[in-house]
Write a protein that holds these residues in place. Structure first.
Motif, PDB file in Angstrom:
ATOM      1  N   ILE A 168      24.047  36.002  55.208  1.00 53.94           N
ATOM      2  CA  ILE A 168      24.913  36.876  56.004  1.00 53.94           C
ATOM      3  C   ILE A 168      26.361  36.768  55.534  1.00 53.94           C
ATOM      4  O   ILE A 168      27.067  37.779  55.396  1.00 53.94           O
ATOM      5  N   VAL A 169      26.806  35.548  55.283  1.00 53.42           N
ATOM      6  CA  VAL A 169      28.180  35.350  54.813  1.00 53.42           C
ATOM      7  C   VAL A 169      28.392  36.040  53.470  1.00 53.42           C
ATOM      8  O   VAL A 169      29.425  36.690  53.241  1.00 53.42           O
ATOM      9  N   GLN A 170      27.422  35.931  52.585  1.00 54.68           N
ATOM     10  CA  GLN A 170      27.544  36.593  51.289  1.00 54.68           C
ATOM     11  C   GLN A 170      27.620  38.109  51.451  1.00 54.68           C
ATOM     12  O   GLN A 170      28.418  38.778  50.786  1.00 54.68           O
ATOM     13  N   GLY A 171      26.796  38.655  52.334  1.00 56.79           N
ATOM     14  CA  GLY A 171      26.835  40.091  52.557  1.00 56.79           C
ATOM     15  C   GLY A 171      28.149  40.558  53.147  1.00 56.79           C
ATOM     16  O   GLY A 171      28.654  41.634  52.807  1.00 56.79           O
ATOM     17  N   LEU A 172      28.741  39.744  54.030  1.00 54.21           N
ATOM     18  CA  LEU A 172      30.006  40.119  54.661  1.00 54.21           C
ATOM     19  C   LEU A 172      31.188  40.018  53.695  1.00 54.21           C
ATOM     20  O   LEU A 172      32.122  40.819  53.765  1.00 54.21           O
ATOM     21  N   LEU A 173      31.157  39.041  52.814  1.00 57.95           N
ATOM     22  CA  LEU A 173      32.296  38.822  51.922  1.00 57.95           C
ATOM     23  C   LEU A 173      32.221  39.623  50.631  1.00 57.95           C
ATOM     24  O   LEU A 173      33.244  39.821  49.967  1.00 57.95           O
ATOM     25  N   ALA A 174      31.042  40.070  50.256  1.00 57.19           N
ATOM     26  CA  ALA A 174      30.840  40.634  48.918  1.00 57.19           C
ATOM     27  C   ALA A 174      31.753  41.822  48.638  1.00 57.19           C
ATOM     28  O   ALA A 174      32.415  41.877  47.594  1.00 57.19           O
ATOM     29  N   ASN A 175      31.824  42.781  49.548  1.00 58.34           N
ATOM     30  CA  ASN A 175      32.616  43.986  49.289  1.00 58.34           C
ATOM     31  C   ASN A 175      34.104  43.671  49.174  1.00 58.34           C
ATOM     32  O   ASN A 175      34.799  44.228  48.316  1.00 58.34           O
ATOM     33  N   SER A 176      34.601  42.790  50.031  1.00 61.69           N
ATOM     34  CA  SER A 176      36.021  42.432  49.962  1.00 61.69           C
ATOM     35  C   SER A 176      36.338  41.719  48.652  1.00 61.69           C
ATOM     36  O   SER A 176      37.373  41.967  48.025  1.00 61.69           O
ATOM     37  N   ILE A 177      35.443  40.833  48.233  1.00 63.91           N
ATOM     38  CA  ILE A 177      35.655  40.120  46.971  1.00 63.91           C
ATOM     39  C   ILE A 177      35.617  41.090  45.799  1.00 63.91           C
ATOM     40  O   ILE A 177      36.455  41.030  44.890  1.00 63.91           O
ATOM     41  N   LEU A 178      34.657  41.999  45.817  1.00 64.98           N
ATOM     42  CA  LEU A 178      34.546  42.964  44.727  1.00 64.98           C
ATOM     43  C   LEU A 178      35.730  43.928  44.722  1.00 64.98           C
ATOM     44  O   LEU A 178      36.187  44.354  43.655  1.00 64.98           O
ATOM     45  N   GLU A 179      36.251  44.260  45.900  1.00 62.98           N
ATOM     46  CA  GLU A 179      37.404  45.159  45.976  1.00 62.98           C
ATOM     47  C   GLU A 179      38.641  44.518  45.349  1.00 62.98           C
ATOM     48  O   GLU A 179      39.407  45.169  44.631  1.00 62.98           O
ATOM     49  N   LYS A 180      38.842  43.219  45.590  1.00 55.73           N
ATOM     50  CA  LYS A 180      39.958  42.516  44.945  1.00 55.73           C
ATOM     51  C   LYS A 180      39.762  42.467  43.434  1.00 55.73           C
ATOM     52  O   LYS A 180      40.714  42.632  42.666  1.00 55.73           O
ATOM     53  N   ARG A 181      38.538  42.241  43.034  1.00 59.03           N
ATOM     54  CA  ARG A 181      38.238  42.236  41.605  1.00 59.03           C
ATOM     55  C   ARG A 181      38.509  43.614  41.001  1.00 59.03           C
ATOM     56  O   ARG A 181      38.990  43.728  39.864  1.00 59.03           O
ATOM     57  N   TYR A 182      38.236  44.657  41.739  1.00 53.92           N
ATOM     58  CA  TYR A 182      38.448  46.020  41.251  1.00 53.92           C
ATOM     59  C   TYR A 182      39.926  46.280  40.975  1.00 53.92           C
ATOM     60  O   TYR A 182      40.290  46.835  39.927  1.00 53.92           O
ATOM     61  N   PHE A 183      40.794  45.873  41.890  1.00 53.14           N
ATOM     62  CA  PHE A 183      42.222  46.106  41.685  1.00 53.14           C
ATOM     63  C   PHE A 183      42.777  45.223  40.568  1.00 53.14           C
ATOM     64  O   PHE A 183      43.704  45.625  39.858  1.00 53.14           O
ATOM     65  N   ASN A 184      42.230  44.025  40.400  1.00 47.35           N
ATOM     66  CA  ASN A 184      42.627  43.217  39.236  1.00 47.35           C
ATOM     67  C   ASN A 184      42.188  43.884  37.943  1.00 47.35           C
ATOM     68  O   ASN A 184      42.903  43.852  36.932  1.00 47.35           O
ATOM     69  N   TRP A 185      41.022  44.500  37.988  1.00 49.72           N
ATOM     70  CA  TRP A 185      40.502  45.187  36.806  1.00 49.72           C
ATOM     71  C   TRP A 185      41.348  46.407  36.457  1.00 49.72           C
ATOM     72  O   TRP A 185      41.525  46.736  35.281  1.00 49.72           O
ATOM     73  N   LEU A 186      41.889  47.084  37.467  1.00 48.03           N
ATOM     74  CA  LEU A 186      42.738  48.246  37.198  1.00 48.03           C
ATOM     75  C   LEU A 186      43.976  47.871  36.396  1.00 48.03           C
ATOM     76  O   LEU A 186      44.456  48.662  35.577  1.00 48.03           O
ATOM     77  N   SER A 187      44.494  46.663  36.621  1.00 48.48           N
ATOM     78  CA  SER A 187      45.679  46.222  35.879  1.00 48.48           C
ATOM     79  C   SER A 187      45.326  45.474  34.604  1.00 48.48           C
ATOM     80  O   SER A 187      46.174  45.285  33.740  1.00 48.48           O
ATOM     81  N   ASP A 188      44.088  45.033  34.491  1.00 50.18           N
ATOM     82  CA  ASP A 188      43.655  44.307  33.295  1.00 50.18           C
ATOM     83  C   ASP A 188      42.226  44.725  32.970  1.00 50.18           C
ATOM     84  O   ASP A 188      41.262  44.170  33.484  1.00 50.18           O
ATOM     85  N   ARG A 189      42.103  45.712  32.104  1.00 51.49           N
ATOM     86  CA  ARG A 189      40.785  46.254  31.790  1.00 51.49           C
ATOM     87  C   ARG A 189      39.940  45.319  30.927  1.00 51.49           C
ATOM     88  O   ARG A 189      38.791  45.635  30.625  1.00 51.49           O
ATOM     89  N   SER A 190      40.509  44.185  30.517  1.00 52.86           N
ATOM     90  CA  SER A 190      39.701  43.231  29.754  1.00 52.86           C
ATOM     91  C   SER A 190      38.732  42.457  30.642  1.00 52.86           C
ATOM     92  O   SER A 190      37.805  41.811  30.142  1.00 52.86           O
ATOM     93  N   LEU A 191      38.937  42.498  31.961  1.00 56.83           N
ATOM     94  CA  LEU A 191      38.024  41.825  32.877  1.00 56.83           C
ATOM     95  C   LEU A 191      36.657  42.503  32.840  1.00 56.83           C
ATOM     96  O   LEU A 191      36.559  43.719  32.664  1.00 56.83           O
ATOM     97  N   ALA A 192      35.634  41.711  33.026  1.00 59.41           N
ATOM     98  CA  ALA A 192      34.275  42.251  32.994  1.00 59.41           C
ATOM     99  C   ALA A 192      34.068  43.204  34.159  1.00 59.41           C
ATOM    100  O   ALA A 192      34.517  42.953  35.281  1.00 59.41           O
ATOM    101  N   SER A 193      33.391  44.285  33.890  1.00 60.92           N
ATOM    102  CA  SER A 193      33.121  45.282  34.922  1.00 60.92           C
ATOM    103  C   SER A 193      31.701  45.795  34.749  1.00 60.92           C
ATOM    104  O   SER A 193      31.042  45.555  33.735  1.00 60.92           O
ATOM    105  N   GLY A 194      31.250  46.521  35.763  1.00 59.13           N
ATOM    106  CA  GLY A 194      29.925  47.108  35.692  1.00 59.13           C
ATOM    107  C   GLY A 194      28.828  46.060  35.690  1.00 59.13           C
ATOM    108  O   GLY A 194      29.008  44.916  36.107  1.00 59.13           O
ATOM    109  N   LEU A 195      27.676  46.477  35.225  1.00 65.98           N
ATOM    110  CA  LEU A 195      26.521  45.594  35.127  1.00 65.98           C
ATOM    111  C   LEU A 195      26.003  45.614  33.698  1.00 65.98           C
ATOM    112  O   LEU A 195      25.968  46.658  33.060  1.00 65.98           O
TER     113      LEU A 195
END
Length: 390
Positions: A168-195
């Motif tokens: 349950i904790v993983q399901g609740l936190l996953a989207n927020s964690i991925l959203e932060k990763r998304y904005f970091n990726w917008l400023s640094d496209r070298s970060l891994a993205s996708g699958l």
């Protein structure tokens, strides 16, 4: 007039969704909507990611979020271990092993008692009390084994509850964690993205291996000794030691001229510094140190320096302290001579720096005495070896 406004709004949505599509690759509409909800919230956004909840650490690994995935691996492994121990494990095995050991001692005490009775010795009551104590211990341990076995269902249910909570904790936190990763990726496209297939397979393999091996080892202790002890043999150890010895012998033999040159250079610097610190009158050295301390750190630090110098002098440590200072000074000089050019070269050569950095990081984590082994092999013992180790 409404049509152009609608078209413009749709165009903005399309422009915003395009990076999300590129970042997540799967189910972009869901993530675009979820990221928008998270961005509109001032506090924590209550969203739930079923894929993250079901896949757990595998999902975080697939998304290159191992900073969160590794702690969740540990939590899930602990939960799976409790479930396996409660349902399949022999919780009373340890107690039964203790009973076997005590029974061996009990049989020995009974033999001693029989011999004492036969000889009509005075210590018969002592053996009788010891035997009674051992028999009572066996009864207590048997009760403990029964209680441990009966607690298996409780342990399994506790592990299951913990696993559900972690999911349950993983399901609740996953989207927020991925959203932060998304904005970091917008400023640094070298970060891994996708699958990617490699990340998916490696994440699944790592998690499955960790879970299966840990569960088998802790839930069924003693059944697979290979999991508890690294599979090696005396022959492998002897061969490895022989290789290391041959390597050191070869380096020492072939590089003797190089080590001699380095030792001569170290000795020259060290002798000159010892001449300055040891042979120079103590008044001059102490005054010089106190003055430098006052100029660099202030009057209070100079007073402390004078007190420490007086402490070493009055207790008879002056010469040893100056010798140590000469050793440290020599090590500092060599570090500057080697470090500054190497640092400048690494700054201009990123590939060289990429090789040097992990080596330096590894060396910083090692205690100084670890370096004494190769230093003694190459430079022998004495002050030059001490300088290199420092």
């Amino acid at each position: 007039m409404s049509t152009p406004m609608t078209s413009e709004f749709d165009g903005k949505q399309h422009d915003q969704a395009t990076p999300v599509n590129e970042f997540v690759e799967t189910n972009p509409e869901y993530y675009a909507r979820t990221f928008r909800i998270i961005g509109e919230q001032t506090g924590f956004a209550w969203t739930f990611n079923w894929a993250a909840a079901l896949l757990g650490p595998v999902w975080f690994g697939m998304r290159s979020l191992w900073k969160w995935g590794l702690p969740f691996v540990l939590l899930e492994v602990f939960a799976y271990i409790q479930i396996a121990r409660g349902w399949f494990g022999d919780l009373g095995a340890e107690a039964l092993d203790r009973i076997v050991q005590i029974e061996g001692t009990l049989a020995f005490r009974k033999e001693q008692l029989a011999a004492a009775i036969e000889k009509q010795a005075e210590n018969v009551p002592v053996f009788e009390r010891a035997i009674a104590s051992l028999e009572q211990a066996i009864i207590d341990i048997q009760a403990e084994a029964v209680a441990a076995q009966a607690a298996g269902m409780k342990i399994a249910l506790a592990g299951l509850a913990m696993l559900v909570l972690v999911k349950i904790v993983q399901g609740l936190l996953a989207n927020s964690i991925l959203e932060k990763r998304y904005f970091n990726w917008l400023s640094d496209r070298s970060l891994a993205s996708g699958l990617s297939t490699s990340r998916t397979l490696s994440s699944a393999g790592f998690v499955l291996l960790t879970v299966i091996v840990s569960v088998v080892h802790y839930a069924f202790p003693g059944r697979f000794t290979t999991l508890a002890q690294f599979p090696t043999t005396d022959r492998i150890r002897r061969t490895a030691i022989e290789w290391v010895e041959n390597f050191f012998n070869w380096v020492t033999e072939k590089g003797d001229w190089l080590f001699s040159v380095i030792t001569t250079g170290i000795r020259w610097v060290l002798d000159n510094l010892e001449l300055i610190f040891v042979d120079t009158p103590w008044v001059v050295v102490a005054s010089f140190i106190i003055l430098l301390t006052a100029l660099s750190a202030g009057r209070r630090a100079a007073i402390f320096a004078a007190a420490f110098l007086a402490y070493m002098g009055f207790l008879g440590f002056w010469e040893k302290a100056m010798t140590t200072l000469a050793l440290l000074g020599t090590a500092a000089v060599l570090s500057i001579i080697i470090g500054i050019p190497l640092g400048l070269f690494c700054a201009r050569r990123p590939r060289v720096y990429a090789v040097i950095r992990p080596i330096m990081d590894f060396m910083q984590t090692m205690p100084a005495f670890v370096f004494m082994i190769p230093v003694i092999a190459f430079f022998g013992t004495g002050k030059p070896a001490a300088v290199v180790t420092t």
